[in-house]
Scaffold this active site. Structure first.
Site, PDB file in Angstrom:
ATOM      1  N   GLU A  98     -24.886  32.094 141.006  1.00 56.34           N
ATOM      2  CA  GLU A  98     -23.861  31.142 140.436  1.00 56.34           C
ATOM      3  C   GLU A  98     -24.109  30.101 139.831  1.00 56.34           C
ATOM      4  O   GLU A  98     -23.403  29.681 138.278  1.00 56.34           O
ATOM      5  CB  GLU A  98     -22.888  30.744 141.630  1.00 56.34           C
ATOM      6  N   SER A 493      20.249  40.499 192.625  1.00 57.14           N
ATOM      7  CA  SER A 493      19.888  39.768 194.082  1.00 57.14           C
ATOM      8  C   SER A 493      18.772  38.637 193.955  1.00 57.14           C
ATOM      9  O   SER A 493      18.677  38.077 195.180  1.00 57.14           O
ATOM     10  CB  SER A 493      19.903  40.688 195.551  1.00 57.14           C
TER      11      SER A 493
END
Length: 850
Positions: A98, A493
């Site tokens: 680069e 319950s």
């Protein structure tokens, strides 16, 4: 020599002077113009100070207690790595590809720009190469919009150069390179070199070869066109081009260059390396619930991009046990119905002629692939439907003579009808290997399906709230809806212990007598006539028996005695509800809540009545390693003391809030032990440590529950259809959820142990006849003798009956639960006492026998 005349000299000087003046003026004008342009574009540029506080979007990871990665979440898959930890080879590869002059220029490379411009002119636009430095690319990625079109592209380049020169004065080269290597997009949703190394090679940066580093460095210019498989030739060409640059720059030797240039490009995508994702378990309900909760607490942006390190409370082995335990119950119920639904997915018949084609099509079908109940469940396609067998093609499995891919007729004996009645060619089904338990030998392929009925399971530590297992349904990939935390259902319950808790704290005892008899209640919707599950009535009965046998009418009368406002205050204090509507039906669990809340509330019975906050996360650290959340807020008073006496452990100081009297908690625990020993869960739960719990079954068996606990682990199960409907007369909390609890706790006890429930020091024990509630001598023995805990200095009053204000006639027909005459009981001292028969309604309501 002839002398030049004055006019000629004046002309020459005047001519060259004019040219010099024009050049000087032109250069001055150019400088002013360039300066003006740079001034104009530089006025409103973003401040590069933003880079000093740079916090890139990084992956948040979830770890088990052993430090294993179990899941990760990210919008951009990036792992931030400081420049000092990035190997030189990787830096050199990117600099070569680069910006070879990176360490020499001051932000932009004038020679590179000139060379790029010359090439563009020479080739008439045919060869346009980039001339941006790494510094310019950082500016583009962080602070600019990245436009390449026309004047906007030129403007962006000017801004890049301005910012690049500024940032070079404010930051070191290494810091700029660090920003670049962690920000750059490298394809496959990978941002930064660390994530890309895992994505393409499943390696840390330190293990990359020169060729692999060169390949990564070649990607920034065009990651979408350099795929290691799809664009292999281009990928190899640009890898080798980067290797050549590295060699010319002196970063690699001749031998390394030749070896790497001639090496094949191996990658995860090509199958030469195993994917890092293959080491991660499939996402499940546990980690997705962490995602849901932390996204609410920290915000979605911070969770998905903040680089959080999350230590989960999960026990990975018990999580698998929990999943399989629940799945087994759901599948058993589903197969009992005997109806085939399948996946609902098909593959076109024309694709079945070619194996490669149907395998490709099958791989794209969206069906669950995360089920491992009794072996891996595979997607398969029906290739041929016969009378006695059905030919299938199994995803990812090659057929062999030893394992023919056929399903025999006997495998569908649980279904109504034949193969032809239930299957068609092209249908996608789920199958697993059926193997022998003894040696794992293959028997046959067997058809499976995801049940329509669903459920949830959760287990947690009763002392610290750490959730060790959570399963929110049969398969996460089939349905991401978490029924442990998100499904609001009637607990039935299973809610009754909170009614009894409010009564025990209001002065009642486990031996208090409450009438079990019919009642009628006027409501705005009409007369309500609640019933017991057995459709029988048992008369005056002790509270202990009421909870053991889950008597509805006793619970309603008790709620009337105590007051629904008090019951509601208890339910809210325990976190079962934010607000309990004060109607009597809610004493039977008619108001909806979640399994998550119920299990957490039961933990407070198990730990002696102290508040415990359930959590799926022990600790959260930010990207810098700072702890931003810690669940356990207890303090250790002497953990740093190195001079503790031998055998003395550090003392951890608990700061938990007490929400219930310790004796009340123990009384309830003891009563719920009776549920397991001889009540509604008897015969289902059989474990080597003391267990307490409560079943729950709603009207028409639309929801069934069981929540139970040992001295250190509480676990709960819920099962029902997502759109509530009856599951049939045989569906009960004990028969469906009880086995889920049993299977899980068998394994959990191996890891976590268990022991007797802690008895409060100030318990006053009195022997009680558990059938009648009568007091017995201290030395009495027998199956009817129950040693009950009472509060200190409490002198229980026996013989009083509570009816909730619904007094009944003396001729009410009753059903005696244990009809028996008076009997002789031998005490431990050898004495004999007479215990009377079970008290009748008339005797107790008029003062009783005792």
């Amino acid at each position: 020599m002839r002398k030049v005349s004055g006019p000629v000299l004046r002309f020459v000087f005047s001519f060259f002077g004019g040219i010099f003046s024009m050049l000087t003026l032109g250069l001055a004008m150019m400088a002013l113009t360039v300066g003006g342009v740079f001034y104009m574009y530089g006025r409103d540029l973003p401040s590069y100070d933003v880079l000093a506080q740079y916090t890139p979007k990084t992956i948040s990871r979830i770890y088990s207690g052993e430090g294993q990665i179990i899941d990760e979440f990210a919008t951009e898959r990036r792992l931030f790595t400081p420049i000092d930890e990035i190997p030189d080879l990787v830096k050199q590869a990117f600099i070569s590809a680069e910006d070879k002059n990176f360490y020499q220029h001051h932000g932009f490379d004038a020679r590179g720009i000139a060379a790029a411009a010359f090439e563009a002119v020479r080739s008439r636009g045919g060869e346009v190469r980039g001339a941006s430095t790494i510094t310019q690319q950082v500016m583009k990625n962080f602070l600019l919009d990245g436009s390449r079109d026309g004047m906007r592209g030129i403007e962006r380049k000017i801004k890049e150069i301005i910012l690049a020169t500024r940032i070079e004065k404010a930051m070191t080269k290494d810091k700029i390179l660090e920003l670049y290597l962690n920000e750059i997009f490298l394809g496959q949703n990978s941002y930064g070199v660390t994530a890309a190394a895992l994505t393409y090679f499943n390696k840390p940066l330190s293990d990359l070869t020169a060729g692999e580093a060169a390949y990564l460095a070649s990607l920034p210019k065009s990651p979408s066109n350099r795929h290691p498989v799809r664009d292999r030739d281009q990928a190899v060409f640009w890898r080798n081009n980067t290797l050549r640059e590295m060699h010319e720059n002196g970063y690699i030797t001749d031998a390394v260059y030749e070896t790497e240039r001639n090496s094949p490009l191996k990658s995860v995508q090509g199958g030469e390396y195993e994917s890092f994702r293959s080491t991660l378990p499939p996402r499940d309900y546990f980690t997705d619930e962490i995602r849901r909760q932390l996204s609410q607490n920290f915000g979605e942006d911070e969770f998905f991009s903040g680089g959080l390190s999350i230590r989960a409370t999960i026990d990975p082995e018990l999580q698998v046990v929990a999943a399989h335990s629940l799945q087994q119950a759901l599948e058993d119920y589903d197969r009992g119905i005997g109806r085939w639904r399948g996946t609902g997915k098909t593959i076109p018949v024309e694709a079945l002629a070619d194996e490669a084609q149907w395998r490709d099509a099958l791989s794209k079908v969206d069906v669950p692939r995360d089920i491992t109940l009794k072996g891996t469940w595979y997607p398969a396609v029906v290739l041929d439907v016969g009378n006695q067998e059905m030919k299938i093609g199994v995803e990812g499995v090659t057929e062999t003579a030893e394992e023919p891919q056929v399903v025999p007729r006997k495998d569908i004996d649980w279904l109504r009808g034949s193969f032809a009645d239930n299957f068609e060619v092209g249908q996608v089904v789920l199958v697993r290997r059926m193997t022998q338990d003894s040696d794992g030998a293959f028997i046959r392929w067997t058809l499976r399906q995801v049940p329509e009925v669903e459920g949830g399971f959760m287990a947690m530590d009763v002392d610290n709230g750490r959730v060790i297992a959570m399963q929110g349904g049969f398969s996460y990939q089939s349905s991401v809806f978490n029924r442990a935390t998100q499904a609001r259902r009637q607990p039935g319950s299973a809610f009754k212990p909170f009614v009894y808790a409010s009564a025990l704290d209001s002065g009642y005892t486990p031996a208090t007598i409450v009438v079990d008899a019919p009642i009628e209640i006027d409501t705005p919707q009409g007369v309500w006539r609640p019933e017991n599950s057995s459709n029988r009535y048992y008369g005056p009965t002790p509270l202990r028996t009421g909870i053991e046998q889950s008597r509805n009418l006793m619970t309603i009368r008790l709620a009337m005695e105590v007051g629904m406002d008090v019951v509601g205050e208890y339910a809210e204090r325990f976190g079962v509800y934010d607000h309990l509507q004060p109607v009597l039906a809610n004493s039977l669990g008619a108001q909806e809540t979640t399994l998550f809340k119920m299990v957490a509330a039961y933990a407070e019975f198990a730990n002696g009545g102290e508040r415990v906050e359930p959590t799926l996360v022990d600790r959260v650290q930010d990207r810098f390693g700072h702890t931003v959340y810690r669940h356990d807020q207890r303090t250790c008073t002497d953990c740093s003391d190195l001079n503790l006496p031998e055998g003395q452990a550090p003392q951890i100081q608990s700061n938990r809030e007490r929400i219930m009297n310790a004796i009340t908690a123990y009384q309830l625990t003891s009563m719920m032990q009776g549920v397991v020993q001889r009540g509604t869960a008897a015969g289902v739960i059989n474990l080597p440590v003391p267990i307490a719990g409560k079943t729950g079954t709603t009207n028409d068996a639309k929801d069934v529950w069981f929540i139970g606990f040992s001295s250190n682990i509480v676990a709960g199960c819920y099962i029902g259809y997502d759109t509530p409907r009856t599951m049939g007369r045989s569906a009960y909390g004990s028969s469906m959820c009880g086995p889920v609890f049993q299977r899980f706790m068998e394994e959990a006890i191996k890891s976590y142990g268990g022991g007797p429930f802690k008895v409060p020091a100030d318990c006053q024990f009195i022997n009680i006849d558990r059938f009648s509630g009568a007091r017995l001598p201290d030395d009495a023995s027998g199956s009817n003798v129950q040693r009950e805990c009472f509060r200190p200095n409490e002198d229980p009053i026996f013989g009083i009956t509570f009816d909730g204000g619904y007094a009944m006639a003396a001729d009410l027909p009753l059903f005696d639960e244990v009809p028996r005459p008076a009997q002789q009981v031998q005490t431990t001292t050898g004495q004999t006492v007479t215990v009377g028969p079970k008290a009748s309604f008339g005797s107790l309501s008029s003062g009783g026998l005792y």
